[in-house]
Each structure stands twice: as C-alpha cells, then as structure tokens.
Scaffold this motif. Structure first.
Motif, mmCIF file in Angstrom:
data_model
loop_
_atom_site.group_PDB
_atom_site.id
_atom_site.type_symbol
_atom_site.label_atom_id
_atom_site.label_comp_id
_atom_site.label_asym_id
_atom_site.label_seq_id
_atom_site.Cartn_x
_atom_site.Cartn_y
_atom_site.Cartn_z
ATOM 1 N N PHE A 1 2.143 1.690 -3.419
ATOM 2 C CA PHE A 1 1.030 2.175 -4.252
ATOM 3 C C PHE A 1 0.834 3.688 -4.042
ATOM 4 O O PHE A 1 0.697 4.455 -5.016
ATOM 5 C CB PHE A 1 -0.240 1.392 -3.877
ATOM 6 C CG PHE A 1 -1.489 1.888 -4.538
ATOM 7 C CD1 PHE A 1 -1.720 1.660 -5.898
ATOM 8 C CD2 PHE A 1 -2.460 2.576 -3.814
ATOM 9 C CE1 PHE A 1 -2.885 2.118 -6.516
ATOM 10 C CE2 PHE A 1 -3.624 3.035 -4.422
ATOM 11 C CZ PHE A 1 -3.835 2.806 -5.772
ATOM 12 N N PHE B 1 0.840 -1.204 0.000
ATOM 13 C CA PHE B 1 0.000 0.000 0.000
ATOM 14 C C PHE B 1 0.882 1.264 0.000
ATOM 15 O O PHE B 1 0.593 2.236 -0.707
ATOM 16 C CB PHE B 1 -0.909 -0.031 1.236
ATOM 17 C CG PHE B 1 -1.838 1.146 1.354
ATOM 18 C CD1 PHE B 1 -2.772 1.422 0.364
ATOM 19 C CD2 PHE B 1 -1.789 1.979 2.471
ATOM 20 C CE1 PHE B 1 -3.640 2.514 0.481
ATOM 21 C CE2 PHE B 1 -2.649 3.057 2.595
ATOM 22 C CZ PHE B 1 -3.570 3.326 1.601
ATOM 23 N N CYS C 1 1.104 6.700 -6.775
ATOM 24 C CA CYS C 1 -0.015 7.624 -7.034
ATOM 25 C C CYS C 1 0.392 9.064 -6.737
ATOM 26 O O CYS C 1 0.192 9.963 -7.567
ATOM 27 C CB CYS C 1 -1.223 7.262 -6.157
ATOM 28 S SG CYS C 1 -1.982 5.731 -6.626
#
Ligand code: ST9
Ligand code: ZN
Ligand code: ZN
Length: 335
Positions: free
Chosen positions: A76, A73, A80
């Motif tokens: 990620f 996460f 992003c």
C-alpha cells in the motif's frame, strides 16, 4: 572531431539536428557526455550502501517472516508513495499535464513526502532539466554516462557544473508560489524521515508486528524498492526497447518496467509528448495505474484540465520519426 576531453564512443543527437525527416542516416554531433572524474560523495555511498543491504534483508522478511498485514501495508505504501512521484512530482508538478484542487494537491504532497525523494520543487527542477537538456552534461542523470550513472551513480557524485550553470534557465516560479510545496520544502528534513521511516515502522506494531519486521519491511525494503523502480526509468527506459515515436532520441518503450513504475515505462512516447497526462499512447489499464488514479480523481472533480495528444498528431509523428515498431505500420501493410 570531438572536442578535447570528451568521450569518443558516445554519439547522440541534439534535437535541433533532427531536422531532415527523410534522412536515412541521422546527423551525428559530438558526444555530449564529457569524460570527467567522478567526485565521490562518501556520505551518500555509505547511506545507500546500508539502505540496500537492509533492503535485501527486508525482502527476506517480506517473503518469509513478516505478518501478511505488514506486507500488504508495505505494498500500500509503495503504491501511495509511487503515485506521489508519478501522478504528483512527475505528471502534475514537473510537467503540469493536469490541474488539481487543493485536497488532491495536499494528498499528493503527503504521498510524495512518504517517497522521500527530496522536495517536489527540487525533484521537478531536475526533471525539467532532464527533458530540456536530455542526454547532455546539463541532464542530472545523463544516460550517455552509462547505466550505472543514470540509475544511482548520479546521486553518489557531485553534480556536473553544467547542471548548476544551466539551472537558471528553468522557470520554477509556478511551483515556488505554491504554499503547499513551500511548506513541504521548508520542513522536508523533518517530514520525510517521519513519513518514510518512523510512521511506517510504528503503524504495523498496532496489529502486533515486531519493531524489527516493521522497520525492515514497511520502511527500508519498501523505500529502496520505490527508489530503484523510479531510477529504472532513468536507466533501463533510456536503454532497452523500441522507439515507435522518435528514433532519434535515446528513451524507449519498455513495458515490463511500466508495470512496476505505475505506467511510466512508455518513455519514448513521454519524451516525444511530455505534456500528455497519460505518459503513454494507449493508457493500457494494467500498465498505467497512475492514469487510472488521475482519471478517477478527475471523475470526482479533484483533477481537471487533463492534457493529452490527438490520435492524428501521434500518427503523423509515428510516420515522420518513428522506428517502424508502432502497430500503425502493420495496419498500413494490410491496406
Ligand atoms: C531521488 C530522486 O532518488 C529520484 C529522481 C528520479 C527522477 C526520475 C524521473 C523519471 C520519470 C518519472 C518516473 C517516475 C517513476 C516512479 C515510480 C514509482 C513507483 N539547477 O544538490 P547539490 C544547486 S532522491 C539549478 O548539493 P552537489 C543547488 O540549489 C533520493 N541549481 O549539488 C545548490 O545551491 P545552494 C533521496 C541546482 O554538491 C547547489 O547547486 N535524496 C541544480 O553537486 C548544490 O546542490 C538523496 O539521496 C539545478 N538542477 O551534490 C539526495 N541542482 O547551495 C541526493 C543543484 O545555493 N542528492 N543546484 O542551495 C545529493 O546528495 C546531492 O544533490 C548530490 C550532488 C551529492 C547528488
Ligand atoms: Zn527520461
Ligand atoms: Zn518527464
């Protein structure tokens, strides 16, 4: 003679001085970094100090303690928020190198908000100044003031008066007219802590991660990592590398940096052709994740009018102002 009060050791070129392509020795001009006392901003020094200590601890938890889902996460969120900076603040809003439909504009604004690097309009204003007044006192992270200054130092001191004085020459009306960016600017002090720290701490707890690990790994470590790799473009990519496109400017090509900054390490190219959405000549897939993202969004119709530079123009420029490190020179030798 350099004007009184200016550093004697730093000599850089003004763009207007680079007029004679045949010249073996470039024309030098007085140094552009005024020697001045740093007006320290202790609030930022303390905040960034704690953030970096927390990030070292977060890196340890990332490597040895946190759940794999939490680590994935964090990666990620890095990608992003990184795209919010590269594909959003940098290539889309600061340089207008392509256009987007509303859904992508909103998505990139959300990504940019996760990155917590101030409102897009302020980020883009400083970056437009960085290009227009590169390596002068009106450049917010003027690299001629040293690698520490251009990396993080510029966020720890009051801005040089030239930045505020010359700021009015930068037209920001395009971004100020964008309702999504206006919303972000208006509520950034609520939205950014929420998107950068609160939600990234809360979400991993949904799969059973501890609050402690979630906070230090997905919020603090990931945030400080993205900050530092972003700042590398201001420091390392103005210092160490080749200058295949323009040997008269400080920005360089630095491939290892490009990998972690999602394709923004081809900085000699970028300062030479700032309107190219690829920010690189070849758009090497492994090193230009932001290009891959923009190409993909263009395929689904969310991005359009992608600007680039023709091979012919690049080759002429390489021959005219490059330092000889471009592959093109090798090809000529073969002929
Ligand atoms: C952060 C930004 O980290 C990083 C940007 C990096 C850019 C890199 C670009 C490289 C290419 C892209 C590569 C991307 C790679 C990404 C990879 C990702 C994986 N013109 O600021 P103030 C006015 S942010 C005109 O307080 P001080 C201003 O409007 C980190 N005017 O100056 C204001 O007026 P008013 C989080 C200007 O007091 C007044 O001046 N954020 C301009 O000297 C005072 O402004 C922080 O940590 C201008 N350019 O303080 C915040 N600039 O009062 C850090 C200013 O009327 N900043 N003005 O509103 C601060 O705390 C302060 O700005 C300061 C200076 C202490 C640094
Ligand atoms: Zn630069
Ligand atoms: Zn740029």
């Amino acid at each position: 003679m350099p004007p009184q009060g200016q550093a004697k050791s730093t000599w850089v070129l003004y763009e207007t001085d680079v007029i004679n392509d045949e010249a073996e020795v470039p024309v030098t001009v007085p140094p552009t970094a005024e020697r001045r006392k740093w007006q320290l901003v202790w609030r930022n020094i303390i905040l960034f100090g704690f953030l970096h200590i927390g990030a070292v601890y977060g890196a340890y938890l990332f490597l040895f303690k946190a759940m794999w889902k939490t680590c994935a996460f964090a990666i990620f969120l890095y990608l992003c928020s990184g795209l919010g900076i590269t594909a959003g603040a940098h290539r889309l809003w600061a340089h207008k190198s392509y256009k987007v439909r509303l859904p992508l504009g909103i998505l990139l604004t959300i990504f940019h908000t996760i990155a917590f690097q101030d409102a897009v309009v302020d980020w883009a204003r400083d970056h437009r100044m960085h290009h227009k007044y590169s390596e002068t006192d009106a450049d917010p992270h003027n690299a001629t003031r040293g690698s520490f200054f251009s990396h993080i130092g510029w966020l720890l001191v009051r801005k040089h008066p030239q930045i505020k004085a010359k700021g009015h020459t930068i037209d920001m009306s395009d971004l100020k007219a964008d309702p999504v960016l206006r919303f972000q600017k208006k509520y950034c002090l609520t939205l950014m802590p929420l998107a950068c720290f609160v939600l990234p701490t809360y979400i991993p707890m949904l799969w059973g991660e501890s609050l402690w690990n979630a906070f230090f790994v997905a919020a603090i470590f990931r945030y400080v990592w993205v900050l530092n790799v972003t700042w590398l473009v201001n420091s390392a990519a103005h210092l160490w590398g080749n200058k295949p496109y323009d040997k008269h400017i400080n920005p360089v090509e630095i491939k290892p940096v490009s990998l972690v900054v999602l394709g923004e390490g081809f900085h000699n190219y970028h300062h030479t052709f700032p309107w190219d959405y690829k920010t690189a000549e070849l758009g090497d897939c492994t090193l230009n994740f932001s290009k891959i993202f923009i190409d993909f969004t263009s395929k689904v119709g969310w991005a359009y009018d992608l600007k680039t530079v023709s091979t012919d123009v690049i080759q002429k420029r390489v021959k005219r102002t490059g330092d000889g490190s471009h592959a093109l020179w090798g090809e000529d030798d073969k002929d």
